[in-house]
Enzyme design. Structure first.
Site, PDB file in Angstrom:
ATOM      1  N   ASP A   1      74.437  87.840   4.318  1.00  0.00           N
ATOM      2  CA  ASP A   1      74.199  88.386   5.700  1.00  0.00           C
ATOM      3  C   ASP A   1      73.828  87.983   7.662  1.00  0.00           C
ATOM      4  O   ASP A   1      73.290  88.060   8.263  1.00  0.00           O
ATOM      5  CB  ASP A   1      73.590  89.810   5.796  1.00  0.00           C
ATOM      6  CG  ASP A   1      73.494  90.903   6.720  1.00  0.00           C
ATOM      7  OD1 ASP A   1      75.090  90.751   7.148  1.00  0.00           O
ATOM      8  OD2 ASP A   1      73.049  91.864   7.168  1.00  0.00           O
TER       9      ASP A   1
ATOM     10  N   HIS B   1      74.986  84.548  15.955  1.00  0.00           N
ATOM     11  CA  HIS B   1      75.382  85.420  17.762  1.00  0.00           C
ATOM     12  C   HIS B   1      74.456  84.890  18.399  1.00  0.00           C
ATOM     13  O   HIS B   1      72.881  84.079  18.602  1.00  0.00           O
ATOM     14  CB  HIS B   1      74.348  86.918  17.913  1.00  0.00           C
ATOM     15  CG  HIS B   1      75.043  88.461  17.391  1.00  0.00           C
ATOM     16  ND1 HIS B   1      76.237  88.639  17.536  1.00  0.00           N
ATOM     17  CD2 HIS B   1      74.512  88.479  16.778  1.00  0.00           C
ATOM     18  CE1 HIS B   1      76.424  89.684  17.089  1.00  0.00           C
ATOM     19  NE2 HIS B   1      74.928  89.418  16.238  1.00  0.00           N
TER      20      HIS B   1
ATOM     21  N   LEU C   1      70.646  94.674  11.909  1.00  0.00           N
ATOM     22  CA  LEU C   1      70.759  95.796  11.015  1.00  0.00           C
ATOM     23  C   LEU C   1      71.427  95.908   9.345  1.00  0.00           C
ATOM     24  O   LEU C   1      71.850  95.076   9.039  1.00  0.00           O
ATOM     25  CB  LEU C   1      71.696  96.369  11.545  1.00  0.00           C
ATOM     26  CG  LEU C   1      70.740  96.896  13.554  1.00  0.00           C
ATOM     27  CD1 LEU C   1      72.182  98.059  14.354  1.00  0.00           C
ATOM     28  CD2 LEU C   1      70.161  98.239  13.204  1.00  0.00           C
TER      29      LEU C   1
ATOM     30  N   HIS D   1      78.545  99.528   4.458  1.00  0.00           N
ATOM     31  CA  HIS D   1      76.643  99.440   5.087  1.00  0.00           C
ATOM     32  C   HIS D   1      76.784 100.460   4.834  1.00  0.00           C
ATOM     33  O   HIS D   1      77.011 101.601   5.578  1.00  0.00           O
ATOM     34  CB  HIS D   1      78.026  98.394   6.543  1.00  0.00           C
ATOM     35  CG  HIS D   1      76.348  98.779   7.740  1.00  0.00           C
ATOM     36  ND1 HIS D   1      75.798  97.904   8.218  1.00  0.00           N
ATOM     37  CD2 HIS D   1      75.528  99.611   8.141  1.00  0.00           C
ATOM     38  CE1 HIS D   1      74.814  97.673   9.003  1.00  0.00           C
ATOM     39  NE2 HIS D   1      75.237  98.837   8.550  1.00  0.00           N
TER      40      HIS D   1
ATOM     41  N   HIS E   1      77.935  87.918   0.967  1.00  0.00           N
ATOM     42  CA  HIS E   1      78.010  89.322   2.267  1.00  0.00           C
ATOM     43  C   HIS E   1      76.896  88.073   3.119  1.00  0.00           C
ATOM     44  O   HIS E   1      76.577  87.647   4.088  1.00  0.00           O
ATOM     45  CB  HIS E   1      77.417  89.765   2.572  1.00  0.00           C
ATOM     46  CG  HIS E   1      77.263  90.690   2.805  1.00  0.00           C
ATOM     47  ND1 HIS E   1      77.770  92.218   3.477  1.00  0.00           N
ATOM     48  CD2 HIS E   1      76.974  90.088   4.751  1.00  0.00           C
ATOM     49  CE1 HIS E   1      78.002  91.797   4.821  1.00  0.00           C
ATOM     50  NE2 HIS E   1      77.380  91.345   5.145  1.00  0.00           N
TER      51      HIS E   1
ATOM     52  N   LYS F   1      85.863  97.072   3.684  1.00  0.00           N
ATOM     53  CA  LYS F   1      84.632  97.615   3.675  1.00  0.00           C
ATOM     54  C   LYS F   1      84.618  98.794   4.910  1.00  0.00           C
ATOM     55  O   LYS F   1      85.029  98.937   5.985  1.00  0.00           O
ATOM     56  CB  LYS F   1      84.273  95.700   4.932  1.00  0.00           C
ATOM     57  CG  LYS F   1      83.043  96.062   6.320  1.00  0.00           C
ATOM     58  CD  LYS F   1      81.395  95.867   4.978  1.00  0.00           C
ATOM     59  CE  LYS F   1      80.360  96.414   5.846  1.00  0.00           C
ATOM     60  NZ  LYS F   1      79.250  95.424   5.392  1.00  0.00           N
TER      61      LYS F   1
ATOM     62  N   ASN G   1      84.088  91.765  10.511  1.00  0.00           N
ATOM     63  CA  ASN G   1      84.301  92.507  11.574  1.00  0.00           C
ATOM     64  C   ASN G   1      84.493  91.618  12.645  1.00  0.00           C
ATOM     65  O   ASN G   1      83.048  91.403  13.295  1.00  0.00           O
ATOM     66  CB  ASN G   1      82.912  93.109  11.741  1.00  0.00           C
ATOM     67  CG  ASN G   1      81.478  91.955  11.769  1.00  0.00           C
ATOM     68  OD1 ASN G   1      81.671  91.431  11.142  1.00  0.00           O
ATOM     69  ND2 ASN G   1      81.247  93.040  11.682  1.00  0.00           N
TER      70      ASN G   1
ATOM     71  N   HIS H   1      79.546  86.830   7.682  1.00  0.00           N
ATOM     72  CA  HIS H   1      79.503  86.677   9.155  1.00  0.00           C
ATOM     73  C   HIS H   1      79.336  85.299   9.603  1.00  0.00           C
ATOM     74  O   HIS H   1      78.197  84.562   9.281  1.00  0.00           O
ATOM     75  CB  HIS H   1      78.992  87.895   9.972  1.00  0.00           C
ATOM     76  CG  HIS H   1      78.487  88.871   9.642  1.00  0.00           C
ATOM     77  ND1 HIS H   1      79.728  89.922   9.719  1.00  0.00           N
ATOM     78  CD2 HIS H   1      77.682  89.437   9.251  1.00  0.00           C
ATOM     79  CE1 HIS H   1      78.836  91.529   9.627  1.00  0.00           C
ATOM     80  NE2 HIS H   1      78.084  90.651   8.867  1.00  0.00           N
TER      81      HIS H   1
ATOM     82  N   HIS I   1      73.704  94.776   1.411  1.00  0.00           N
ATOM     83  CA  HIS I   1      72.449  94.205   2.359  1.00  0.00           C
ATOM     84  C   HIS I   1      71.361  95.348   2.275  1.00  0.00           C
ATOM     85  O   HIS I   1      71.022  96.227   3.617  1.00  0.00           O
ATOM     86  CB  HIS I   1      72.228  93.402   3.284  1.00  0.00           C
ATOM     87  CG  HIS I   1      73.737  94.215   4.743  1.00  0.00           C
ATOM     88  ND1 HIS I   1      73.175  95.520   5.171  1.00  0.00           N
ATOM     89  CD2 HIS I   1      74.436  93.888   5.425  1.00  0.00           C
ATOM     90  CE1 HIS I   1      74.241  96.370   5.707  1.00  0.00           C
ATOM     91  NE2 HIS I   1      75.027  94.890   5.853  1.00  0.00           N
TER      92      HIS I   1
HETATM   93  O1  DOR Z   1      72.350  92.366  12.069  1.00  0.00           O
HETATM   94  C1  DOR Z   1      73.806  93.223  11.670  1.00  0.00           C
HETATM   95  N1  DOR Z   1      74.334  91.830  12.065  1.00  0.00           N
HETATM   96  N2  DOR Z   1      74.144  93.503  10.306  1.00  0.00           N
HETATM   97  C2  DOR Z   1      75.693  93.836  10.685  1.00  0.00           C
HETATM   98  O2  DOR Z   1      75.927  95.394   9.684  1.00  0.00           O
HETATM   99  C3  DOR Z   1      76.491  93.649  11.160  1.00  0.00           C
HETATM  100  C4  DOR Z   1      76.187  91.951  11.720  1.00  0.00           C
HETATM  101  C5  DOR Z   1      77.105  90.853  12.648  1.00  0.00           C
HETATM  102  O3  DOR Z   1      78.163  91.195  12.780  1.00  0.00           O
HETATM  103  O4  DOR Z   1      76.359  90.971  13.592  1.00  0.00           O
HETATM  104 ZN    ZN Z   2      76.622  91.922   7.841  1.00  0.00          ZN
END
Ligand code: DOR
Ligand code: ZN
Length: 346
Positions: free
Chosen positions: A247, A251, A219, A136, A13, A99, A41, A15, A174
């Site tokens: 996870d 950002h 999250l 999720h 998992h 997902k 996402n 991103h 997660h």
């Molecule tokens: O903390 C998180 N960031 N939880 C998520 O479910 C999405 C992820 C994100 O894409 O930034």
């Molecule tokens: Zn995630």
């Protein structure tokens, strides 16, 4: 133990975002992991097989020269996903999961599922095709406390779902709570859970006591020490229902350090080393390989990897920040000491 060599792990998992951001995170992901389940996402989300195939090419293009890595793509389920698209995904050989984001639960989840009842016919298609549903697991109701959202999701949505569609293959992503670890540990069907390094190492005090630390906000949110202990127990138990999913969710700093910061912890440059730290603290390093490299592959029906990686018990310092397009990424443990180092052939 001063050194540990294991089958190269899979990150079940993660991103990696898109565009210029891919180059900042994909090479480090590929150093540590042979394959990874890539979250869909994006903006706009990856909802079709053809979008996923194009995204896969962009991920390949972001690898460093000579790197071997297999992105395992996923589709983003919406209220309006055509059943035909799921059948196409199942037959594609490159889509490994679908997902489910409850609408509004987290980053870029607005197009997610508004009511599980609306997608039951689609979940039946997944059960029939054996394509895993990746969840999720948080309710989004405003009246449910953010620290209870995972447990309430299990009670209201997940438990009834497993009863109604026992043949559906599910990964509860997660997990963060004792309730989730207990629920998954007691299941009999094809249901498993991923656990992040940060939820094994930190609790909500680390995020909130003595000052608010936005780079520890994710999250589902960090929870109590009791929950962390239950996750450690689950991850090191040798139960194949629990496996590695970082996870890692990058950002840019400006989107984290602001009045309404984004959820996501970045561990792409040190995740495996952080897992080693968590397992070592439990005297469970011999269990790391199965958690990181066997159980996830087995669940997803993939062959175990042939390559190996070595971790050395050797201190190094995490960078304070990492270039991320025009912005900066603040990694977990920024500027701090790391106890395990990935050997250079990794
Ligand atoms: O903390 C998180 N960031 N939880 C998520 O479910 C999405 C992820 C994100 O894409 O930034
Ligand atoms: Zn995630």
């Amino acid at each position: 133990m001063e050194k540990i060599t294991l089958t190269k792990p899979d990150d079940l998992h993660v991103h990696v975002r898109d565009g210029d951001y891919l180059r900042a995170v994909v090479p480090e992901l590929a150093r540590r992991f042979a394959r990874a389940i890539i979250m869909p996402n994006l903006t706009p989300p990856v909802t079709t097989v053809s979008q996923a195939l194009a995204y896969r090419e962009r991920i390949f293009a972001a690898l460093a020269p000579g790197q071997q890595f297999q992105p395992l793509l996923t589709l983003y389920l919406t209220d309006n996903t055509p059943a035909e698209e799921l059948r196409k995904a199942a037959a594609s050989g490159v889509i490994h999961g679908v997902k489910l984001y409850p609408a509004g639960a987290t980053t870029n989840s607005d197009a997610g599922v508004t009511d599980i009842g609306k997608v039951y016919p689609l979940l039946e298609v997944l059960a029939e095709t054996r394509l895993p549903l990746l969840i999720h697991g948080e309710v989004t109701d405003r009246e449910i406390d953010i620290f209870d959202r995972e447990q309430v999701f299990i009670d209201r949505i997940l438990a009834p779902l497993t009863e109604r569609l026992p043949e559906l293959r599910i990964v509860l992503e997660h997990i963060t709570s004792e309730a989730a670890a207990t629920f998954i540990g007691e299941q009999h069907g094809d249901i498993a859970a991923t656990i992040t390094a940060h939820h094994l190492l930190f609790n909500r005090n680390d995020m909130l006591a003595g000052g608010i630390r936005p780079h520890m906000y994710c999250l589902p949110i960090l929870k109590l020490e009791r929950d962390r202990q239950a996750l450690l127990q689950a991850a090191t138990s040798g139960n194949p229902r629990f496996f590695l999913g970082t996870d890692s969710a990058p950002h840019g700093r400006t989107r984290k350090e602001c009045a309404c910061g984004c959820a996501g912890i970045y561990t792409g440059h040190n995740a495996l080393e952080l897992y080693a730290e968590a397992f070592a603290a439990q005297n469970a390093l011999p269990r790391l390989e199965a958690f990181a490299s066997h159980y996830g592959a087995d669940f997803y029906g993939l062959p175990r990897n042939r390559e190996r990686v070595t971790l050395l018990r050797e201190e190094w310092q995490m960078p304070e920040q990492i270039a991320f397009g025009a912005d900066q990424l603040i990694p977990l443990r920024a500027g701090g000491r790391m106890a395990w180092r990935l050997a250079d052939n990794g």
